[in-house]
Design a protein around this motif. Structure first.
Motif, PDB file in Angstrom:
ATOM      1  N   SER A 134      25.487  22.190 -59.324  1.00 32.38           N
ATOM      2  CA  SER A 134      24.306  22.281 -58.481  1.00 32.38           C
ATOM      3  C   SER A 134      24.476  21.375 -57.266  1.00 32.38           C
ATOM      4  O   SER A 134      25.340  20.494 -57.241  1.00 32.38           O
ATOM      5  N   LYS A 135      23.632  21.588 -56.250  1.00 30.07           N
ATOM      6  CA  LYS A 135      23.721  20.767 -55.035  1.00 30.07           C
ATOM      7  C   LYS A 135      23.520  19.280 -55.374  1.00 30.07           C
ATOM      8  O   LYS A 135      24.184  18.411 -54.815  1.00 30.07           O
ATOM      9  N   GLY A 136      22.589  19.001 -56.285  1.00 28.43           N
ATOM     10  CA  GLY A 136      22.343  17.616 -56.667  1.00 28.43           C
ATOM     11  C   GLY A 136      23.559  16.954 -57.287  1.00 28.43           C
ATOM     12  O   GLY A 136      23.887  15.804 -56.959  1.00 28.43           O
ATOM     13  N   GLU A 158      22.349  11.677 -44.434  1.00 31.12           N
ATOM     14  CA  GLU A 158      21.460  12.664 -45.059  1.00 31.12           C
ATOM     15  C   GLU A 158      21.849  12.921 -46.523  1.00 31.12           C
ATOM     16  O   GLU A 158      22.138  14.063 -46.911  1.00 31.12           O
ATOM     17  N   PRO A 159      21.842  11.910 -47.370  1.00 30.07           N
ATOM     18  CA  PRO A 159      22.335  12.085 -48.742  1.00 30.07           C
ATOM     19  C   PRO A 159      21.467  12.975 -49.631  1.00 30.07           C
ATOM     20  O   PRO A 159      21.945  13.436 -50.657  1.00 30.07           O
ATOM     21  N   THR A 160      20.209  13.223 -49.249  1.00 30.22           N
ATOM     22  CA  THR A 160      19.347  14.043 -50.115  1.00 30.22           C
ATOM     23  C   THR A 160      18.965  15.375 -49.478  1.00 30.22           C
ATOM     24  O   THR A 160      18.112  16.079 -50.008  1.00 30.22           O
ATOM     25  N   ILE A 161      19.604  15.730 -48.367  1.00 27.98           N
ATOM     26  CA  ILE A 161      19.240  16.977 -47.697  1.00 27.98           C
ATOM     27  C   ILE A 161      19.561  18.178 -48.589  1.00 27.98           C
ATOM     28  O   ILE A 161      20.614  18.249 -49.219  1.00 27.98           O
ATOM     29  N   GLN A 167      16.071  16.255 -57.948  1.00 30.67           N
ATOM     30  CA  GLN A 167      17.379  15.771 -57.512  1.00 30.67           C
ATOM     31  C   GLN A 167      17.232  14.659 -56.473  1.00 30.67           C
ATOM     32  O   GLN A 167      17.963  13.667 -56.489  1.00 30.67           O
ATOM     33  N   VAL A 168      16.255  14.822 -55.568  1.00 30.90           N
ATOM     34  CA  VAL A 168      15.992  13.795 -54.556  1.00 30.90           C
ATOM     35  C   VAL A 168      15.649  12.475 -55.222  1.00 30.90           C
ATOM     36  O   VAL A 168      16.166  11.413 -54.855  1.00 30.90           O
ATOM     37  N   ARG A 169      14.791  12.536 -56.230  1.00 30.96           N
ATOM     38  CA  ARG A 169      14.377  11.306 -56.915  1.00 30.96           C
ATOM     39  C   ARG A 169      15.565  10.617 -57.565  1.00 30.96           C
ATOM     40  O   ARG A 169      15.716   9.390 -57.473  1.00 30.96           O
ATOM     41  N   PRO A 192       9.653   9.218 -45.921  1.00 27.39           N
ATOM     42  CA  PRO A 192       9.329   8.477 -47.142  1.00 27.39           C
ATOM     43  C   PRO A 192      10.552   7.840 -47.798  1.00 27.39           C
ATOM     44  O   PRO A 192      10.445   6.824 -48.481  1.00 27.39           O
ATOM     45  N   GLU A 193      11.715   8.425 -47.566  1.00 26.19           N
ATOM     46  CA  GLU A 193      12.961   7.875 -48.091  1.00 26.19           C
ATOM     47  C   GLU A 193      13.255   6.511 -47.456  1.00 26.19           C
ATOM     48  O   GLU A 193      13.659   5.562 -48.138  1.00 26.19           O
TER      49      GLU A 193
END
Length: 319
Positions: A134-136, A158-161, A167-169, A192-193
């Motif tokens: 997966s992308k995450g 952009e590590p969480t794009i 996955q972002v969390r 917010p990041e």
């Protein structure tokens, strides 16, 4: 750990980076904000020795990016916006290959892989084909690759794009855990990041640094006053007059007249007047249903700085 002084980069007649200067302390997570084309990626590519600057000075972990590029690269882990994985290789094969390219040999490769796989929580995926992840997971594998070789500095673009909320969390939690152990320069459009992870923020616009401060410091500079929203039951003119007598209150506006009236109470300077409002309500017997502080958001600040809009009132939506 990172020092940049009067850095300039031109693309023909276009100035990509225009004399910027900043530093990042050891163990700090510094947020790097700016609209597309502002000069963020150019700056990061210079610091990773991917491209040269036209003038200025920059050092990473004490090494000059112009004269000691190999030493800089040994001390930098770089995660570009798109995870650079080989889709046909298994995760552990890819990481072992990258470790050897970074100069690790024998037991050092095995120890390095074990360390980064554990830190990034990808143990259950280590034998899987990278292209099937997966992308995450791909982002976490790319971050594991950046950690190989024990760099002192991480530069994350952009590590969480493109990740889903779960996955972002997980990636944010990982970056937060790495803070302190590593010096991190974090570029992102997700405001917010920045607020959740970064002690200081750089806002770059048109190749120049438009602001450099803590998120709280930017808020304070953006607007000299804070506002409190208070829902209070009672005669609106009498409550308004009573609120104006509270120490530190600058102005009171009736936002909504109802059984519970909504008041916006603006302070003088950065005074927090909530305790005074509460004490006034108790002494005068007002029924109060809500008392909350309204502050200028990082989004408001970003929009104002990068578009030269008028400074919004605390809590006002950016238009």
């Amino acid at each position: 750990m990172i020092r940049v002084e009067n850095l300039v980069k031109r693309y023909g007649r276009t100035v990509g980076v225009d004399g910027i200067s900043f530093h990042v302390k050891k163990g700090e997570i510094l947020g790097f904000l700016g609209p597309n084309g502002a000069g963020k990626s150019t700056t990061m590519r210079i610091l990773t020795c991917f491209m040269p600057a036209d003038s200025g000075n920059a050092t990473v972990a004490g090494h000059d990016v112009f004269r000691e590029s190999l030493d800089v690269r040994r001390n930098v882990g770089y995660l570009p916006e798109n995870a650079p994985l080989y889709p046909d290789m298994r995760v552990d094969e890819y990481l072992a290959y990258r470790a050897k390219l970074k100069g690790l040999r024998g037991r050092a490769v095995r120890r390095g892989l074990s360390n980064v796989i554990d830190k990034c929580g990808i143990g259950e995926a280590r034998h899987r084909i990278a292209g099937q992840l997966s992308k995450g997971y791909r982002q976490r594998v790319a971050l594991a690759e950046a950690l190989l070789g024990s760099p002192k500095v991480l530069i994350l673009d952009e590590p969480t794009i493109g990740l889903d909320p779960n996955q972002v969390r997980k990636v944010r939690e990982l970056i937060k855990e790495l803070g302190g152990e590593y010096t991190i320069l974090l570029s992102t459009h997700i405001l917010p990041e920045i607020e959740a992870l970064c002690g200081r923020v750089i806002i770059i616009n048109n190749g120049r640094i438009a602001a450099l401060d803590t998120p709280a410091g930017l808020t304070s500079r953006m607007h000299g006053a804070t506002a409190v929203m208070a829902e209070i039951k009672g005669d609106a003119p009498a409550v308004t007059e009573g609120l104006r007598r509270v120490k530190g209150v600058g102005d009171v506006t009736l936002e909504r007249e109802d059984s519970f009236n909504l008041f916006r109470v603006t302070s003088r300077g950065n005074t927090d007047v909530r305790e005074g409002i509460f004490n006034a309500a108790v002494s005068k017997g007002w029924a109060m249903r809500e008392l909350r502080l309204e502050i200028v958001s990082l989004e408001d600040i970003f929009v104002h700085i990068t578009t030269n809009e008028a400074a919004p009132e605390p809590g006002e939506d950016a238009r």
